[in-house]
Write a protein that holds these residues in place. Sequence first.
Motif, PDB file in Angstrom:
ATOM      1  N   CYS A 138     -67.963-100.042   2.479  1.00 49.14           N
ATOM      2  CA  CYS A 138     -67.577-100.514   3.820  1.00 49.14           C
ATOM      3  C   CYS A 138     -66.636-101.716   3.762  1.00 49.14           C
ATOM      4  O   CYS A 138     -66.076-102.104   4.788  1.00 49.14           O
ATOM      5  CB  CYS A 138     -68.824-100.876   4.626  1.00 49.14           C
ATOM      6  SG  CYS A 138     -69.698-102.319   4.013  1.00 49.14           S
ATOM      7  N   GLY A 139     -66.497-102.328   2.588  1.00 48.59           N
ATOM      8  CA  GLY A 139     -65.539-103.433   2.443  1.00 48.59           C
ATOM      9  C   GLY A 139     -66.053-104.792   2.881  1.00 48.59           C
ATOM     10  O   GLY A 139     -65.330-105.789   2.805  1.00 48.59           O
ATOM     11  N   ARG A 186     -64.026 -91.218   3.021  1.00 45.86           N
ATOM     12  CA  ARG A 186     -63.292 -91.117   4.295  1.00 45.86           C
ATOM     13  C   ARG A 186     -62.193 -92.169   4.350  1.00 45.86           C
ATOM     14  O   ARG A 186     -61.070 -91.899   4.766  1.00 45.86           O
ATOM     15  CB  ARG A 186     -64.240 -91.330   5.484  1.00 45.86           C
ATOM     16  CG  ARG A 186     -65.070 -90.129   5.817  1.00 45.86           C
ATOM     17  CD  ARG A 186     -65.713 -90.320   7.204  1.00 45.86           C
ATOM     18  NE  ARG A 186     -67.038 -89.720   7.230  1.00 45.86           N
ATOM     19  CZ  ARG A 186     -68.175 -90.399   7.196  1.00 45.86           C
ATOM     20  NH1 ARG A 186     -68.172 -91.717   7.168  1.00 45.86           N
ATOM     21  NH2 ARG A 186     -69.328 -89.760   7.199  1.00 45.86           N
ATOM     22  N   LEU A 242     -69.773 -91.009   1.199  1.00 49.45           N
ATOM     23  CA  LEU A 242     -68.852 -90.441   2.201  1.00 49.45           C
ATOM     24  C   LEU A 242     -68.034 -91.521   2.900  1.00 49.45           C
ATOM     25  O   LEU A 242     -66.882 -91.296   3.277  1.00 49.45           O
ATOM     26  CB  LEU A 242     -69.634 -89.657   3.264  1.00 49.45           C
ATOM     27  CG  LEU A 242     -70.022 -88.207   2.960  1.00 49.45           C
ATOM     28  CD1 LEU A 242     -70.758 -87.612   4.147  1.00 49.45           C
ATOM     29  CD2 LEU A 242     -68.774 -87.383   2.666  1.00 49.45           C
ATOM     30  N   ILE A 243     -68.647 -92.693   3.075  1.00 50.96           N
ATOM     31  CA  ILE A 243     -67.945 -93.778   3.780  1.00 50.96           C
ATOM     32  C   ILE A 243     -66.684 -94.168   2.998  1.00 50.96           C
ATOM     33  O   ILE A 243     -65.595 -94.283   3.572  1.00 50.96           O
ATOM     34  CB  ILE A 243     -68.868 -95.016   3.956  1.00 50.96           C
ATOM     35  CG1 ILE A 243     -70.077 -94.655   4.828  1.00 50.96           C
ATOM     36  CG2 ILE A 243     -68.099 -96.186   4.558  1.00 50.96           C
ATOM     37  CD1 ILE A 243     -71.158 -95.741   4.874  1.00 50.96           C
ATOM     38  N   LEU A 269     -74.892 -89.891  -0.726  1.00 55.14           N
ATOM     39  CA  LEU A 269     -74.381 -89.488   0.589  1.00 55.14           C
ATOM     40  C   LEU A 269     -73.584 -90.620   1.238  1.00 55.14           C
ATOM     41  O   LEU A 269     -72.585 -90.377   1.920  1.00 55.14           O
ATOM     42  CB  LEU A 269     -75.554 -89.064   1.487  1.00 55.14           C
ATOM     43  CG  LEU A 269     -75.218 -88.647   2.923  1.00 55.14           C
ATOM     44  CD1 LEU A 269     -74.225 -87.491   2.959  1.00 55.14           C
ATOM     45  CD2 LEU A 269     -76.493 -88.270   3.682  1.00 55.14           C
ATOM     46  N   THR A 270     -74.032 -91.862   1.010  1.00 59.86           N
ATOM     47  CA  THR A 270     -73.306 -93.008   1.570  1.00 59.86           C
ATOM     48  C   THR A 270     -71.889 -93.073   0.992  1.00 59.86           C
ATOM     49  O   THR A 270     -70.985 -93.660   1.600  1.00 59.86           O
ATOM     50  CB  THR A 270     -74.094 -94.313   1.319  1.00 59.86           C
ATOM     51  OG1 THR A 270     -75.397 -94.172   1.889  1.00 59.86           O
ATOM     52  CG2 THR A 270     -73.418 -95.511   1.939  1.00 59.86           C
TER      53      THR A 270
END
Lengths: 125, 360
Positions: free
Chosen positions: A24-25, A90, A86-87, A83-84
């Motif tokens: 997420c940065g 994307r 994916l963030i 699964l996280t």
Amino acid sequence: MGPLGVGQTADELAALDQKACDMCGITFFEFRNQGRLGCPHDYVHFEKELEPLIANIHGATTHTGRRPSRAAAAGLPEGTDELTGLIGLRRSMKDAIACEDYENAKEDRDAIRALEDRWLGPPPA
Amino acid sequence: MTMNLESLTHGVGEWLRGTGPESDIVMSSRVRLARNVAHYPFVSRASDQDRAEIEKFLRDRIATAPVGRDLDYIDVGRLEEVDRQFLVERQLISREHAEAQGARGVAIDGREQVSLMINEEDHLRIQCMHSGLDLAGVWEQIKAVDDQIEKVVPYAFHPRFGYLTACPTNVGTGIRVSVMLHLPALVITRQIDKVFRSLHKISLAVRGLYGEGSQAMGDFYQISNQTTLGKTEEELLEQVGDVVPVLIDYERRAREFLVRETQQNVHDQVSRAFGILRTAQTISAEETMQLLSRVRMGVLLGLIGDVQIADINSLLVRTQPAHLQKLRGVELDTKDRNIERARYLRQHFEAGGGAQASQN
């Protein structure tokens, strides 16, 4: 040694504050300011920094309560960090498209689809 | 899956039903679980598009679970302010959820026991509430809802830290167990601060009627657990549940003391409170709640007749700003609300109170 500065030099603290989650940065500095984490991967990425904080809040660092049963039933790991991912994918795909790097964008898209198939199954009817 | 708020206006909701074990002192028992989906950023870091996708993902998935069939969905982002406030007064959404921005919603069952907030501080906040003291019943119900949703939603989970939440204060079980108590006698006898200090010592939090940061209005207090990690859900339920009978006992003894030692004084106080409610020409929400609290105690002590507890409970919520405006069908500023509230109370008591308002 803790994230709150005990026993750490100013340089070490500054470096820690700039450390950013690769999904997420969010930086640790931003988290300290807002008191809210950016995404589930922060618990993995900042594990060492969060642990003393969590111990301080709860007096414990290990969950002993209920656990999801879905993953085991589907042959998936219990932790959902994969699964996280994916963030990050994307974000990477968006950046690739912005740079007109369609090859990488396609790779990201395929990786996203594979993860979605594995973890999310077919969308509900 | 859409709902007409008007249909809610005429009931009083679960927490004021005034039934259930120990309901002379315990207003309601509530459990909430904080959950997040694994594949999106937490709400505070989610883009507008992320939030819209999270909302859609959760709505679609929950609709496929058995519990989804009993729920009505409300798009909170599209509601007028008065309607959002109405849901807060009803304890179906938090103040934070009402005041937030972006795509968000709440799914509510017809009995107003279950509410699922989407895109509050966490992606999903599951809440279950019963009237009176019934933590075991609430836990059974919310556990079933959580299990059903978990089958269709990949909750963010860490093998060691448990359920992952936006704020580390909720990580682990994500559970908040709260019991709302009406403690007027402990307030009058000035024992309440002492009681709260001892609760803090055993890691329990005390809050006012509307949760975090809200003032204790009308002698209503919520007791809840402060930690969420390292203990099982059952242990945390016990931590709160074990202290409630003690508080009930203190409050009962304080009420007995008041009747025994200061009957005339107490009778005077509650009668005056009742008198003001029946005759005032303008009255604030805060004063109304304070007076209703005293009248409620008076009824329970047998000092005021002809009034039902369910009736007082319904007035507690209907005289709040959004409810009052919904009942009157117009938006009113504070000054006009105070006049309208006084009129509503007078009419209510003139009409003989209970009959029409006690139905739920």
